[in-house]
Scaffold this motif. Structure first.
Motif, mmCIF file in Angstrom:
data_model
loop_
_atom_site.group_PDB
_atom_site.id
_atom_site.type_symbol
_atom_site.label_atom_id
_atom_site.label_comp_id
_atom_site.label_asym_id
_atom_site.label_seq_id
_atom_site.Cartn_x
_atom_site.Cartn_y
_atom_site.Cartn_z
ATOM 1 N N GLN A 51 0.823 -1.206 0.000
ATOM 2 C CA GLN A 51 0.000 0.000 0.000
ATOM 3 C C GLN A 51 0.860 1.260 0.000
ATOM 4 O OE1 GLN A 51 -2.310 -0.862 3.465
ATOM 5 N NE2 GLN A 51 -3.562 -2.402 2.420
ATOM 6 N N ILE A 54 2.214 1.724 -3.526
ATOM 7 C CA ILE A 54 1.198 2.274 -4.423
ATOM 8 C C ILE A 54 1.061 3.779 -4.205
ATOM 9 C CG2 ILE A 54 -1.277 2.329 -4.922
ATOM 10 C CD1 ILE A 54 0.159 -0.011 -6.194
ATOM 11 N N GLY A 55 1.092 4.191 -2.952
ATOM 12 C CA GLY A 55 1.021 5.620 -2.645
ATOM 13 C C GLY A 55 2.197 6.379 -3.229
ATOM 14 N N ASN A 58 1.678 6.662 -6.994
ATOM 15 C CA ASN A 58 0.660 7.688 -7.267
ATOM 16 C C ASN A 58 1.226 9.094 -7.101
ATOM 17 O OD1 ASN A 58 -1.315 5.801 -7.809
ATOM 18 N ND2 ASN A 58 -2.175 5.821 -5.750
ATOM 19 N N SER A 59 2.068 9.260 -6.095
ATOM 20 C CA SER A 59 2.597 10.598 -5.824
ATOM 21 C C SER A 59 3.572 11.049 -6.906
ATOM 22 C CB SER A 59 3.266 10.655 -4.445
ATOM 23 O OG SER A 59 4.400 9.823 -4.382
ATOM 24 N N GLY A 61 3.073 10.661 -10.105
ATOM 25 C CA GLY A 61 2.201 11.335 -11.055
ATOM 26 C C GLY A 61 1.638 12.634 -10.518
ATOM 27 N N GLN A 62 1.266 12.644 -9.245
ATOM 28 C CA GLN A 62 0.685 13.845 -8.655
ATOM 29 C C GLN A 62 1.687 14.990 -8.581
ATOM 30 O OE1 GLN A 62 -0.512 12.006 -5.025
ATOM 31 N NE2 GLN A 62 -2.371 11.104 -5.899
#
Length: 294
Positions: A51, A54-55, A58-59, A61-62
């Motif tokens: 998890q 995954i975070g 994601n970050s 891209g963010q």
């Protein structure tokens, strides 16, 4: 396929990948699945770690914006950028090459300049620098008409897209080699700089107790139809972070000679060798200056 045990998962995914019609895509995805699943088994990845990972993904891209490419920055921090570069140049890694990481700060559309022109477009205090270079083929023959993009950070370690005080396209320019393959420009001597650490790349560096500095360098992107396009960086041999570059980009072949002249300015001469291959300009990692729309 109904999954009954852990090994079934890998088998099922590889079975799905096997239906991929493009042979090269199938080869890449199959190897990716085998290595990724093998990695998970080897480290016994926990659910919490998954998890968190995954975070982190994601970050990436963010954190990526028109003026900042976190994915490219992370790739360099893991050594991926330079490994891909070295495996695809210098006779597929068989010999030294002037090719190097593209990096996260190249912008397309830099102003075209006459040879010998200055790329300083707004007040940029620092020691003056004169660069002279040539572009040749593998046999040492001059390559005329090659397009050479140049960009580098300021003496305070900021690229113009990061610094609102710098003019648009400051310390950037595009040159065309002369009949003898030569090109030249005037600028200011760049400094080393810290890469941004307010995103997932910073998380990675702090976890490893690594610094985030890059040694001083100048970027080049050399393009000529009929030859393989190369990105390059020429490094200052006196920089204290030469051997501990946070992006693993320094190779012996790219350490330049920034000669200090009596008047306090610097002179740098460096030649580039192009191999035969695909002439293709990469997609620019960024498209705008900080705070401006793409």
């Amino acid at each position: 396929m109904i999954i009954e045990k852990p090994s079934d998962v890998t088998e099922a995914v590889l079975g799905a990948v096997d239906r991929t019609p493009d042979a090269r895509t199938k080869e890449i995805l199959s190897s990716l699945v085998r290595h990724l699943h093998g990695f998970i088994r080897e480290v016994k990845l926990t659910e919490r770690e998954f998890q968190d990972a995954i975070g982190l993904v994601n970050s990436i891209g963010q954190r990526t914006t028109p003026s900042h490419n976190e994915a490219m920055l992370m790739a360099g921090t893991l050594g991926v950028s330079n490994l891909v570069c070295l495996l695809n140049n210098g006779g597929n890694g068989a010999r030294p090459t002037q090719a190097n990481n593209l990096g996260p700060f190249w912008r397309s559309g830099a102003p075209r300049c006459e040879n010998g022109a200055s790329i300083v477009r707004s007040p940029t205090p620092g020691a003056a620098l004169l660069f002279q270079g040539r572009v040749r083929d593998a046999n040492g023959n001059a390559i005329a008409g090659a397009e050479v993009d140049v960009w580098h950070p300021s003496p305070v370690g900021l690229y113009e897209n990061q610094d609102p005080s710098q003019a648009e396209m400051n310390l950037r320019g595009k040159f065309t080699t002369a009949v003898d393959g030569s090109f030249s420009f005037r600028s200011v001597k760049p400094s080393g700089y810290p890469v941004p650490v307010d995103g997932p790349t910073g998380v990675l560096l702090r976890a490893q107790k690594r610094h985030n500095f890059r040694p001083a360098h100048i970027h080049f992107l050399v393009y000529k139809p009929g030859f393989k396009t190369i990105a390059s960086q020429v490094y200052d041999p006196e920089d204290p972070h030469l051997e501990t570059d946070s992006q693993f980009g320094v190779t012996r072949a790219l350490i330049g000679d920034f000669s200090l002249l009596p008047d306090g300015s610097y002179f740098l001469k460096f030649d580039f060798t192009l191999e035969e291959g695909e002439s293709r300009l990469p997609k620019a990692p960024i498209s705008a200056k900080l705070g401006q729309p793409a």
